[in-house]
Design a protein around this motif. Sequence first.
Motif, short mmCIF file in Angstrom:
data_model
loop_
_atom_site.label_atom_id
_atom_site.label_comp_id
_atom_site.label_asym_id
_atom_site.label_seq_id
_atom_site.Cartn_x
_atom_site.Cartn_y
_atom_site.Cartn_z
N LEU A 21 50.29 26.64 73.61
CA LEU A 21 49.36 26.78 72.55
C LEU A 21 48.73 27.26 71.48
CD1 LEU A 21 47.95 29.21 75.39
CD2 LEU A 21 47.17 27.05 75.52
N MET A 22 50.26 26.68 70.86
CA MET A 22 50.49 27.03 69.72
C MET A 22 49.34 26.36 68.74
SD MET A 22 54.91 26.69 68.63
CE MET A 22 54.85 24.86 68.63
N GLY A 23 48.44 26.84 67.76
CA GLY A 23 47.80 26.42 67.35
C GLY A 23 46.12 26.82 67.54
N ASP A 25 43.79 29.26 68.25
CA ASP A 25 43.49 31.43 67.67
C ASP A 25 43.71 31.94 69.10
OD1 ASP A 25 42.04 30.02 65.41
OD2 ASP A 25 40.50 29.88 66.44
N ASP A 26 43.95 33.18 68.49
CA ASP A 26 44.54 34.55 69.39
C ASP A 26 43.31 34.44 70.40
OD1 ASP A 26 46.68 34.70 67.75
OD2 ASP A 26 46.44 36.45 66.99
N GLU A 27 41.69 34.80 69.94
CA GLU A 27 41.43 34.65 70.59
C GLU A 27 40.63 33.66 71.76
OE1 GLU A 27 40.02 34.10 67.96
OE2 GLU A 27 40.40 37.01 67.06
N GLU A 28 41.55 32.43 71.85
CA GLU A 28 41.30 31.63 72.88
C GLU A 28 42.69 31.49 73.59
OE1 GLU A 28 40.16 26.80 71.37
OE2 GLU A 28 40.83 28.43 69.83
N VAL A 29 43.47 31.53 73.07
CA VAL A 29 44.85 32.46 74.17
C VAL A 29 44.69 33.17 75.45
CG1 VAL A 29 47.43 33.16 73.98
CG2 VAL A 29 46.40 31.15 72.44
N GLU A 30 44.20 34.29 74.17
CA GLU A 30 43.20 35.54 75.34
C GLU A 30 42.72 35.65 76.69
OE1 GLU A 30 42.01 38.20 72.54
OE2 GLU A 30 44.05 38.79 71.83
N ALA A 31 41.51 34.54 76.20
CA ALA A 31 40.73 34.52 77.05
C ALA A 31 41.63 33.23 78.85
CB ALA A 31 39.76 33.46 76.49
N ILE A 32 42.84 32.75 78.00
CA ILE A 32 43.40 32.11 78.98
C ILE A 32 44.03 32.84 79.86
CG2 ILE A 32 45.17 30.35 79.24
CD1 ILE A 32 43.99 28.86 76.48
N ILE A 33 45.04 33.48 79.25
CA ILE A 33 45.40 34.78 79.59
C ILE A 33 44.38 35.28 80.76
CG2 ILE A 33 46.90 36.45 79.72
CD1 ILE A 33 48.28 35.23 76.82
N ASP A 47 50.77 17.94 81.16
CA ASP A 47 51.95 17.44 80.67
C ASP A 47 52.37 16.85 79.78
OD1 ASP A 47 52.55 18.28 83.81
OD2 ASP A 47 51.76 16.27 84.75
N LEU A 48 53.05 17.03 79.18
CA LEU A 48 53.02 15.95 78.44
C LEU A 48 53.32 14.97 77.82
CD1 LEU A 48 54.59 18.64 76.06
CD2 LEU A 48 52.70 18.52 76.04
N GLY A 49 52.39 14.24 77.18
CA GLY A 49 52.91 12.31 77.14
C GLY A 49 54.66 12.09 75.76
N GLU A 50 55.03 11.23 76.50
CA GLU A 50 56.29 10.69 75.16
C GLU A 50 55.70 11.00 73.66
OE1 GLU A 50 56.88 6.10 75.03
OE2 GLU A 50 57.31 7.38 77.32
N LYS A 51 54.77 10.74 73.87
CA LYS A 51 54.35 10.60 71.89
C LYS A 51 53.82 12.39 71.29
CE LYS A 51 53.82 5.98 71.35
NZ LYS A 51 53.20 5.13 70.64
N ASP A 52 53.96 12.92 72.53
CA ASP A 52 53.11 14.42 71.99
C ASP A 52 54.73 15.24 71.44
OD1 ASP A 52 51.00 13.85 72.96
OD2 ASP A 52 50.90 14.63 75.15
N LEU A 53 54.40 15.68 70.66
CA LEU A 53 55.45 17.23 70.13
C LEU A 53 55.41 17.97 70.95
CD1 LEU A 53 54.41 16.00 66.30
CD2 LEU A 53 56.95 14.93 67.62
N TYR A 54 56.35 19.18 70.95
CA TYR A 54 56.10 20.23 71.85
C TYR A 54 57.34 21.25 70.72
CZ TYR A 54 59.56 17.20 74.79
OH TYR A 54 60.02 16.94 75.25
#
Length: 54
Positions: A21-23, A25-33, A47-54
């Motif tokens: 969840l890099m990028g 906002d903290d509020e969004e991450v907190e809501a997901i948790i 799932d990440l595609g082969e062109k996605d960066l991680y």
Amino acid sequence: MPELIERYAEKFNENFPLFALMGMDDEEVEAIIQECLDKGTPYRPPDLGEKDLY
């Protein structure tokens, strides 16, 4: 957020995958948790595609 992350780790016996969840906002991450804790299901990043960066 540290308290939520600690509660997540205690409940699911695994660390929350913050790297997925890099990028966001903290509020969004907190809501997901919080949603994971409320529903009783661990977070699974999409799932990440082969062109996605991680």
